[in-house]
Structure formats: C-alpha cells, structure tokens
Design an enzyme around this catalytic site. Structure first.
Site, PDB file in Angstrom:
ATOM      1  N   GLU A 129       0.821  -1.224   0.000  1.00  0.00           N
ATOM      2  CA  GLU A 129       0.000   0.000   0.000  1.00  0.00           C
ATOM      3  C   GLU A 129       0.846   1.262   0.000  1.00  0.00           C
ATOM      4  O   GLU A 129       0.336   2.342  -0.277  1.00  0.00           O
ATOM      5  CB  GLU A 129      -0.954   0.004   1.199  1.00  0.00           C
ATOM      6  CG  GLU A 129      -1.971  -1.108   1.110  1.00  0.00           C
ATOM      7  CD  GLU A 129      -3.204  -0.891   1.969  1.00  0.00           C
ATOM      8  OE1 GLU A 129      -3.441   0.224   2.429  1.00  0.00           O
ATOM      9  OE2 GLU A 129      -3.934  -1.880   2.151  1.00  0.00           O
ATOM     10  N   TYR A 155      -3.282   4.925   7.206  1.00  0.00           N
ATOM     11  CA  TYR A 155      -2.539   3.672   7.435  1.00  0.00           C
ATOM     12  C   TYR A 155      -1.338   3.577   6.502  1.00  0.00           C
ATOM     13  O   TYR A 155      -0.199   3.405   6.952  1.00  0.00           O
ATOM     14  CB  TYR A 155      -3.464   2.452   7.232  1.00  0.00           C
ATOM     15  CG  TYR A 155      -2.686   1.157   7.018  1.00  0.00           C
ATOM     16  CD1 TYR A 155      -1.968   0.577   8.077  1.00  0.00           C
ATOM     17  CD2 TYR A 155      -2.640   0.538   5.775  1.00  0.00           C
ATOM     18  CE1 TYR A 155      -1.229  -0.585   7.887  1.00  0.00           C
ATOM     19  CE2 TYR A 155      -1.901  -0.622   5.580  1.00  0.00           C
ATOM     20  CZ  TYR A 155      -1.207  -1.184   6.636  1.00  0.00           C
ATOM     21  OH  TYR A 155      -0.466  -2.336   6.443  1.00  0.00           O
ATOM     22  N   LYS A 159       2.779   3.659   7.270  1.00  0.00           N
ATOM     23  CA  LYS A 159       3.711   2.572   6.898  1.00  0.00           C
ATOM     24  C   LYS A 159       4.826   3.115   5.996  1.00  0.00           C
ATOM     25  O   LYS A 159       5.988   2.730   6.128  1.00  0.00           O
ATOM     26  CB  LYS A 159       2.960   1.437   6.185  1.00  0.00           C
ATOM     27  CG  LYS A 159       1.981   0.668   7.038  1.00  0.00           C
ATOM     28  CD  LYS A 159       2.625  -0.106   8.181  1.00  0.00           C
ATOM     29  CE  LYS A 159       3.382  -1.330   7.733  1.00  0.00           C
ATOM     30  NZ  LYS A 159       3.874  -2.137   8.893  1.00  0.00           N
TER      31      LYS A 159
HETATM   32  P1  NAD Z   1      -2.814  -7.541  12.833  1.00  0.00           P
HETATM   33  O1  NAD Z   1      -3.597  -6.295  13.010  1.00  0.00           O
HETATM   34  O2  NAD Z   1      -3.523  -8.839  12.677  1.00  0.00           O
HETATM   35  O3  NAD Z   1      -1.792  -7.705  14.059  1.00  0.00           O
HETATM   36  C1  NAD Z   1      -1.056  -6.638  14.581  1.00  0.00           C
HETATM   37  C2  NAD Z   1      -0.434  -7.099  15.905  1.00  0.00           C
HETATM   38  O4  NAD Z   1       0.377  -6.024  16.396  1.00  0.00           O
HETATM   39  C3  NAD Z   1      -1.448  -7.429  16.990  1.00  0.00           C
HETATM   40  O5  NAD Z   1      -1.091  -8.609  17.657  1.00  0.00           O
HETATM   41  C4  NAD Z   1      -1.376  -6.230  17.941  1.00  0.00           C
HETATM   42  O6  NAD Z   1      -1.681  -6.545  19.289  1.00  0.00           O
HETATM   43  C5  NAD Z   1       0.089  -5.835  17.778  1.00  0.00           C
HETATM   44  N1  NAD Z   1       0.321  -4.422  18.107  1.00  0.00           N
HETATM   45  C6  NAD Z   1      -0.372  -3.341  17.665  1.00  0.00           C
HETATM   46  N2  NAD Z   1       0.127  -2.219  18.199  1.00  0.00           N
HETATM   47  C7  NAD Z   1       1.173  -2.587  18.982  1.00  0.00           C
HETATM   48  C8  NAD Z   1       2.102  -1.877  19.782  1.00  0.00           C
HETATM   49  N3  NAD Z   1       2.036  -0.550  19.892  1.00  0.00           N
HETATM   50  N4  NAD Z   1       3.059  -2.564  20.436  1.00  0.00           N
HETATM   51  C9  NAD Z   1       3.122  -3.916  20.332  1.00  0.00           C
HETATM   52  N5  NAD Z   1       2.259  -4.643  19.601  1.00  0.00           N
HETATM   53  C10 NAD Z   1       1.300  -3.988  18.931  1.00  0.00           C
HETATM   54  O7  NAD Z   1      -1.859  -7.258  11.598  1.00  0.00           O
HETATM   55  P2  NAD Z   1      -1.378  -8.227  10.416  1.00  0.00           P
HETATM   56  O8  NAD Z   1      -2.409  -8.266   9.363  1.00  0.00           O
HETATM   57  O9  NAD Z   1      -0.875  -9.483  11.005  1.00  0.00           O
HETATM   58  O10 NAD Z   1      -0.162  -7.374   9.844  1.00  0.00           O
HETATM   59  C11 NAD Z   1       1.138  -7.505  10.422  1.00  0.00           C
HETATM   60  C12 NAD Z   1       2.080  -6.571   9.693  1.00  0.00           C
HETATM   61  O11 NAD Z   1       2.119  -6.893   8.307  1.00  0.00           O
HETATM   62  C13 NAD Z   1       1.664  -5.104   9.770  1.00  0.00           C
HETATM   63  O12 NAD Z   1       2.833  -4.328   9.940  1.00  0.00           O
HETATM   64  C14 NAD Z   1       1.037  -4.816   8.411  1.00  0.00           C
HETATM   65  O13 NAD Z   1       1.233  -3.471   8.053  1.00  0.00           O
HETATM   66  C15 NAD Z   1       1.820  -5.748   7.517  1.00  0.00           C
HETATM   67  N6  NAD Z   1       1.123  -6.255   6.323  1.00  0.00           N
HETATM   68  C16 NAD Z   1      -0.104  -6.846   6.426  1.00  0.00           C
HETATM   69  C17 NAD Z   1      -0.701  -7.391   5.289  1.00  0.00           C
HETATM   70  C18 NAD Z   1      -2.046  -8.069   5.360  1.00  0.00           C
HETATM   71  O14 NAD Z   1      -2.593  -8.419   4.314  1.00  0.00           O
HETATM   72  N7  NAD Z   1      -2.609  -8.318   6.530  1.00  0.00           N
HETATM   73  C19 NAD Z   1      -0.042  -7.331   4.056  1.00  0.00           C
HETATM   74  C20 NAD Z   1       1.209  -6.687   3.979  1.00  0.00           C
HETATM   75  C21 NAD Z   1       1.782  -6.186   5.138  1.00  0.00           C
HETATM   76  O1  DAU Z   2      -2.154  -4.777   0.542  1.00  0.00           O
HETATM   77  C1  DAU Z   2      -1.723  -5.066   1.824  1.00  0.00           C
HETATM   78  C2  DAU Z   2      -2.730  -4.555   2.826  1.00  0.00           C
HETATM   79  O2  DAU Z   2      -3.860  -5.408   2.735  1.00  0.00           O
HETATM   80  C3  DAU Z   2      -2.183  -4.523   4.250  1.00  0.00           C
HETATM   81  O3  DAU Z   2      -1.139  -3.586   4.315  1.00  0.00           O
HETATM   82  C4  DAU Z   2      -3.281  -4.156   5.251  1.00  0.00           C
HETATM   83  O4  DAU Z   2      -2.780  -4.251   6.568  1.00  0.00           O
HETATM   84  C5  DAU Z   2      -4.427  -5.127   5.075  1.00  0.00           C
HETATM   85  O5  DAU Z   2      -5.480  -4.788   5.944  1.00  0.00           O
HETATM   86  C6  DAU Z   2      -4.914  -5.129   3.632  1.00  0.00           C
HETATM   87  O6  DAU Z   2      -5.519  -3.847   3.290  1.00  0.00           O
HETATM   88  P1  DAU Z   2      -6.855  -3.760   2.381  1.00  0.00           P
HETATM   89  O7  DAU Z   2      -7.505  -2.485   2.646  1.00  0.00           O
HETATM   90  O8  DAU Z   2      -6.570  -4.145   0.980  1.00  0.00           O
HETATM   91  O9  DAU Z   2      -7.673  -5.005   3.044  1.00  0.00           O
HETATM   92  P2  DAU Z   2      -9.199  -5.157   3.515  1.00  0.00           P
HETATM   93  O10 DAU Z   2      -9.372  -6.606   3.861  1.00  0.00           O
HETATM   94  O11 DAU Z   2      -9.591  -4.150   4.526  1.00  0.00           O
HETATM   95  O12 DAU Z   2     -10.012  -4.847   2.184  1.00  0.00           O
HETATM   96  C7  DAU Z   2      -9.770  -5.570   1.003  1.00  0.00           C
HETATM   97  C8  DAU Z   2     -10.682  -5.002  -0.076  1.00  0.00           C
HETATM   98  O13 DAU Z   2     -12.040  -5.324   0.254  1.00  0.00           O
HETATM   99  C9  DAU Z   2     -10.632  -3.501  -0.180  1.00  0.00           C
HETATM  100  O14 DAU Z   2     -10.751  -3.132  -1.554  1.00  0.00           O
HETATM  101  C10 DAU Z   2     -11.853  -3.013   0.592  1.00  0.00           C
HETATM  102  C11 DAU Z   2     -12.847  -4.144   0.369  1.00  0.00           C
HETATM  103  N1  DAU Z   2     -13.805  -4.405   1.492  1.00  0.00           N
HETATM  104  C12 DAU Z   2     -13.294  -4.561   2.737  1.00  0.00           C
HETATM  105  C13 DAU Z   2     -14.125  -4.795   3.809  1.00  0.00           C
HETATM  106  C14 DAU Z   2     -13.586  -4.974   5.205  1.00  0.00           C
HETATM  107  C15 DAU Z   2     -15.162  -4.496   1.246  1.00  0.00           C
HETATM  108  O15 DAU Z   2     -15.604  -4.382   0.088  1.00  0.00           O
HETATM  109  N2  DAU Z   2     -15.997  -4.738   2.299  1.00  0.00           N
HETATM  110  C16 DAU Z   2     -15.545  -4.878   3.578  1.00  0.00           C
HETATM  111  O16 DAU Z   2     -16.384  -5.056   4.513  1.00  0.00           O
END
Ligand code: NAD
Ligand code: DAU
Length: 342
Positions: A129, A155, A159
C-alpha cells in the site's frame, strides 16, 4: 546456528503464522514475541506454543522505550522482525492518531534499541500500500521496488513513513535493515474485520455481505505461509539495506472473492449488499515479485484455489476463535462501521 529472534506483533494474524513457521523450522532458535495485545492481538492464537521452552511471550508496547530496551538487554536478540502495527485501513480513516504512534514512533523506538544492542538484522514488515494504487484499465502495470511511494490512507502513509525511517537508519547509522512490501495476505487467524474473514464469518451467520462501492477494486492475494517463508529468506539471505516486494500474481476483484466464498459455503449471492465506498479507496494493487525470485529464489507455493479452501476449512473448524472476537468489543466497531452505511 542458534539465534534469538524477537517477533513484534506476533499475537496478530501474520506474526503468529510467522512464529509457527519459525518454531517449526528452526528447533534451535529462541523466539520471543513482544505484543501489546491490542484489539487485534489474541494470546489464544499462540496457545499451542506458549509452553515451548524456546518460546517466550512478553506483553509490551513497541513505543515503550524502557520496556523495549529491558527486553533487548535480557534477550540480546540477533534478529528483530517488526510486524507490530495498526493494520486496518478503515480504522485509520476513523482514528489516524494511533496509526502514527504505533507504526512510526514504534518502529523508530525498536530501531533505537537495535542500535543500542547491536542487533544484526532489523526487518520491517511493510506493505504494497505504500505505492498507492494502479488504474484498473492498465493490467500491464505492477509495483516494483522502484515505484515511488504515493500513499492514500493514514494507514499506508504511516507505513511509508516507517519505511523511510528504516532506510534513513541504514544510511545514517549503518543499522543493518531490510524491508518486505507484501500484497494482501489471507489464511488462518486473520482478524474478522478484513475482507475474507469478514465475509466468511458473515456468510456462516447468514448476515449481509457488505461490498464497498461496486466491488471492482482489485487486490493481489497471497497465502500467509508464503509471506512467512519470504520473510524467513530475507532475514537470512536478503541483502542489508534492501527492499523486497512479495506477491503472487494473484489479482482478484473483491466481488469475485465474495462470490467465491458464497459458492464454497453454499450460501446465496443474495446476501451480497453493496454499501458506501471506502474514502480514498485504492483501485488496484499488483506486485512485481521478480527481485525476490531472482535474488532469493522465492516463489509462492499455495495456489489461491487451494489456499481459499484451506482458509474456509480453518474458519469452519475454529469457530470458537472468531466467534469470541465477533461477539466481543468488535460488535461496537461493526455497528459503527456498517450500522447505517448505505
Ligand atoms: P494484525 O492487526 O492482525 O496484528 C497486529 C499485531 O500487532 C497485533 O497482535 C497487535 O496486538 C500488535 N500491536 C499493535 N500495536 C502494537 C504496539 N504498539 N506494540 C506492540 N504490539 C502492537 O496485523 P497483520 O495483518 O498481522 O499485519 C502484520 C504486519 O504486516 C503489519 O505491519 C502490516 O502493516 C503488515 N502487512 C499486512 C498485510 C495483510 O494483508 N494483513 C499485508 C502486507 C503487510
Ligand atoms: O495490501 C496489503 C494490505 O492489505 C495490508 O497492508 C493491510 O494491513 C491489510 O489490511 C490489507 O488492506 P486492504 O484495505 O486491501 O484489506 P481489507 O481486507 O480491509 O479490504 C480488502 C478489499 O475489500 C478492499 O478493496 C476493501 C474491500 N472491502 C473490505 C471490507 C472490510 C469491502 O468491500 N468490504 C468490507 O467489509
């Protein structure tokens, strides 16, 4: 060789999967999870490893310099992998401040401790992102590591700010850093505020499936284990000071994902409800993973067709995990976010 790895944010979705991967693969490593246990962190997720002699859980905030330094002093980590973050775009639109605090200040605090204790590698888990979005009508365009940072939400801006700080600590102080920028993950322990687990949970409860806008936005989905394997490769073999994009060339429109979930669960598409779009909604993400493939030999192993089946099966078999979440404080969030969203 024996190493100590501090994993921050390990009680969340990707961090917990990474801990399972590391404990399964490196029997001689000590894995220390530092997590604040925010709404997104769940200690029950780590239940199966809490008693392992080479695992330790510490509840602390990555912004708390004293707590972070005390832990580093005690554990003398070789590697720090920072997953800790506020991760949900919709929440960042509602309340940006905590995103700036955790994602920027927290990352700087961790790097300060890495400098003080001479940590051999600080790895920042970042996101695609940070590159902003791509148009829907240009399927030839992809994010490379050289794509300019151009963020849309609080967000992604937080990042990107953290990424810039990480690169500055490398150049200015010579801190041995690396960064991975991954596309959307899916799999077990994904918090049900995110698209895939939200749709699975709602469909199983015969609740409306809220699709933002027309559902045309495209995301590039990767099974979480493949992301964990990429980070494992980067922290061991990746070049210091480098950014690696991680993604599996698996682009799908949101509406197609939601329809697929309906089909897999035998639920009617009439549950789909189109709701007001997300503010500043990014149109399309698409990663070019050529660099990590070329330098480290990484390729995704799980095809989406298999990964989504495994994920749905996990949510069916682990109802207690997500039902506890959706019946708690998450209810208020859901009401605020979706209650009168037209
Ligand atoms: P998540 O929200 O599921 O988990 C985040 C974790 O961080 C939680 O356990 C929370 O308690 C902990 N946390 C939050 N604030 C904190 C703080 N101040 N100190 C210590 N711990 C804290 O997130 P996720 O989806 O597992 O994402 C993990 C990382 O990967 C993030 O940095 C996110 O930006 C990145 N990321 C996520 C995705 C995705 O698709 N989910 C994709 C690319 C990158
Ligand atoms: O690309 C990596 C990112 O992917 C990470 O950095 C973020 O932490 C992670 O949350 C995710 O971000 P997105 O915004 O892409 O994910 P999300 O699951 O929130 O939404 C995915 C897509 O679905 C987005 O286009 C918004 C849409 N959406 C999401 C929700 C929660 C809906 O249409 N309805 C919904 O209720």
């Amino acid at each position: 060789m024996k190493k100590t790895v501090i994993v921050t944010g390990g009680a969340g979705f990707i961090g917990s999967n990474f801990i399972f991967h590391m404990l399964g693969k490196y029997a001689d490593y000590r894995i220390v999870c530092l997590d604040k246990l925010t709404y997104a962190g769940n200690l029950s997720t780590l239940e199966s490893v809490l008693d392992k002699p080479n695992f330790r859980f510490v509840k602390a905030d990555i912004c708390d310099r004293a707590a972070v330094c005390a832990l580093f002093e005690e554990e003398k980590p070789d590697i720090v992998v920072n997953f800790a973050a506020e991760s949900h775009v919709d929440r960042s639109i509602e309340s940006p401040d905590v995103f700036l605090q955790t994602n920027i200040i927290g990352t700087a605090t961790l790097m300060g401790a890495c400098r003080k204790y001479g940590v051999a590698r600080f790895h920042q888990v970042s996101t695609d992102e940070v590159y902003g979005d791509l148009p829907l009508d240009r399927p030839d365009l992809f994010f490379t590591e050289n794509t300019p940072l151009h963020t849309s939400s609080p967000y992604s801006s937080s990042k990107a700010s953290a990424d810039l700080l990480v690169l500055a600590y490398y150049r200015t102080y010579g801190l041995p850093v690396s960064i991975s920028r991954c596309s959307n993950n899916y799999g077990p322990y994904h918090f049900p505020e995110k698209l895939i687990p939200l749709m699975i949970a709602n469909a199983l409860n015969d609740k409306p499936l809220p699709v933002y806008g027309k559902g045309e936005n495209v995301r590039d989905w990767l099974y979480v284990e493949d992301h964990c394997k990429a980070i494992d490769l980067i922290i061991h073999k990746g070049r210091v000071g480098e950014v690696y994009n991680v993604g599996g060339h698996n682009e799908m429109a949101n509406i197609d994902i939601v329809k697929l979930i309906c089909k897999e669960l035998g639920k009617p598409e009439s549950l789909i409800t189109y709701v007001a779009d997300r503010k500043g909604h990014d149109l399309r993400y698409a990663i070019d993973p050529a660099k990590i493939h070329r330098e480290l030999g990484w390729l995704p192993e799980t095809k989406f067709a298999d990964g989504i089946k495994k994920t749905i099966k996990w949510y069916l078999e682990n109802r207690e995990w997500w039902e506890t979440i959706v019946s708690g404080e998450y209810k208020d969030y859901y009401e605020r976010m979706y209650g009168d969203r037209k």
